[in-house]
Design an enzyme around this catalytic site. Structure first.
Site, PDB file in Angstrom:
ATOM      1  N   ASP A  46       9.398   2.645  -0.363  1.00  0.00           N
ATOM      2  CA  ASP A  46       8.370   3.372   0.381  1.00  0.00           C
ATOM      3  C   ASP A  46       8.600   3.077   1.867  1.00  0.00           C
ATOM      4  OD1 ASP A  46       6.179   4.346   1.690  1.00  0.00           O
ATOM      5  OD2 ASP A  46       4.715   3.578   0.241  1.00  0.00           O
ATOM      6  N   LYS A 104       5.017   9.530   8.542  1.00  0.00           N
ATOM      7  CA  LYS A 104       4.708   9.072   9.905  1.00  0.00           C
ATOM      8  C   LYS A 104       5.713   9.590  10.942  1.00  0.00           C
ATOM      9  CE  LYS A 104       2.048   5.120   8.231  1.00  0.00           C
ATOM     10  NZ  LYS A 104       0.633   5.365   8.446  1.00  0.00           N
ATOM     11  N   TYR A 122       0.866  -1.181   0.000  1.00  0.00           N
ATOM     12  CA  TYR A 122       0.000   0.000   0.000  1.00  0.00           C
ATOM     13  C   TYR A 122       0.900   1.227   0.000  1.00  0.00           C
ATOM     14  CZ  TYR A 122      -3.477   3.439   1.421  1.00  0.00           C
ATOM     15  OH  TYR A 122      -4.288   4.547   1.471  1.00  0.00           O
TER      16      TYR A 122
END
Ligand code: HOZ
Length: 432
Positions: A236, A264, A141
């Site tokens: 990623d 994050k 994702y």
């Protein structure tokens, strides 16, 4: 749960599905979502007045736990000096320098979300190579930009949406997806599209089909494949960056991608993300080059202050061995509990990140993750919630331990886990 229930009913009237991000709706585990009003350290307070030990950690940013005093102070000071200027600030230079040194990256651009960072990385890869196609991995994702909603993990799995409506066939056709940890499949897809492949994008440790670590040699194999085909390799690291060491997972595993996306942790819980890597590629970004990217809140001073404070604490305190120890205590403890169950169980773990899977063997890819018993995960989730522990409300997400968790928290987690696993799965006949 009355207050949460009432809030959810109100929310459903004005917010689609009652949530601002689908997994929060609890559809993967059933029941109504819990509303949070406060977080301190490892603990959440719900709108119903319950205290929960938090192992969801807002899906990854909270490596220091909730409301770390230094992070709060830095963000509050920045906010008091003005929330946003739409102009450059000293803090963003400092954060960019810190990221370049620690990750390491040659150049970096700050944006506001992981989705934006990845979208920019892909546009850069296409602009740099002059090619259109990208290769990703099933269950990976990378945010919700159109090109990446193909065989995606996270909420798309929990809600059974294979590919999102609204993504044009043309966009989807430029995205190839093969099983994670399957180097041979990646090689075949690359061979069939060699001259068209702009990028290979991968979560170096997959975190959106539950936690799935890379097989030995997988990431190095992707590096070689990118070099052979002329495609760029993009890691990623929105979840993994600064999670397993005060640096990227790429650096820890010794494989250097061309571009890295971060998010994050680098925002300390505020909306901040980044794309960075080779300077010759990054120089293609506007205003230096022809690849456009912009954002009113990019490099926002409050988020930058929280992110910088977080990185400084991580560098100063180096909490990673302690997180590893707590993670091992939790996963080994769960394995011990599960040894007496009738049901197959395996807890994936790396450092302080883990996913309990109700399946017999370590999960290596999406097909295996989907074969795990998600009904048992849901029962486990609710059992733990009743006992005061908040896990991700979906099998296909990772759970996080923070520096605010203690051995006592983990011991209490294991105690509760024993009770609800015994309830959900039953003890093996030999042990009864
Ligand atoms: N898809 C996100 C985690 N991988 C969930 C974010 C959220 O719901 O806040």
């Amino acid at each position: 749960m009355r207050a949460s229930k009432e809030l959810f009913e109100r929310a459903c009237r004005v917010i689609p599905g009652g949530v601002n991000s689908p997994v929060r709706a609890f559809r993967a585990v059933g029941g109504a979502p819990v509303f949070m009003i406060r977080g301190h350290g490892a603990r959440l307070t719900t709108a119903d007045g319950a205290e929960l030990v938090d192992f969801c950690g807002s899906w990854g940013p909270l490596i220091l736990g909730h409301a770390h005093p230094e992070v709060v102070e830095a963000a509050a000071r920045a906010l008091a000096d003005g929330a946003t200027f739409g102009a450059s600030t000293p803090g963003e230079v400092e954060l960019a320098e810190a990221l370049c040194r620690m990750a390491p990256l040659e150049m970096v651009r700050l944006v506001s979300s992981g989705t934006e960072a990845v979208m920019t990385a892909l546009r850069l890869a296409r602009g740099f190579t002059g090619r259109a196609k990208i290769l990703k991995f099933d269950g990976g994702y990378h945010g919700h930009s159109d090109a990446l909603l193909v065989s995606a993990g996270s909420g798309l799995l929990t809600h059974g949406i294979a590919d999102s409506a609204g993504v044009t066939p043309g966009t989807a056709a430029d995205t190839l997806s093969v099983p994670y940890n399957d180097l041979e499949a990646a090689r075949k897809a690359a061979a069939l599209n060699a001259r068209e492949l702009a990028a290979i994008i991968v979560e170096p440790v997959a975190g959106n089909m539950g936690l799935v670590p890379p097989d030995p040699g997988f990431l190095a194999g992707l590096r070689a494949l990118a070099d052979e085909t002329g495609a760029l390799l993009i890691f990623d690291e929105v979840i993994t960056g600064f999670r397993f060491g005060p640096t990227t997972y790429g650096r820890l595993c010794g494989v250097t991608p061309d571009l890295t996306t971060l998010g994050k942790i680098i925002g300390g819980g505020l909306p901040l993300a980044a794309v960075g890597g080779r300077a010759d590629i990054m120089r293609k970004l506007a205003p230096l080059g022809p690849v456009y990217q912009a954002g009113t809140l990019s490099g926002n001073p409050v988020a930058v202050a929280a992110g910088l404070a977080t990185l400084r604490i991580l560098e100063r305190t180096d909490p990673y061995l302690a997180l590893e120890r707590l993670g091992a205590m939790l996963a080994d403890g769960l394995a011990g509990v599960a040894a007496g169950l009738r049901t197959p169980f395996h807890c994936a773990r790396l450092g302080g990140v883990f996913t309990p899977f109700f399946c017999p063997a370590p999960v290596r890819n999406l097909a295996q993750a989907k074969a795990a018993d998600t009904r048992l995960y849901a029962a486990f989730f609710h059992g733990m919630l009743e006992r005061g522990f908040y896990l991700p409300p979906s099998q296909f997400e990772a759970a996080f331990i923070s520096t605010a968790h203690t051995e006592t928290d983990v011991a209490a987690f294991l105690d509760a886990a024993r009770q609800c696993l015994e309830q959900a799965c039953g003890l093996s006949t030999e042990l009864v």
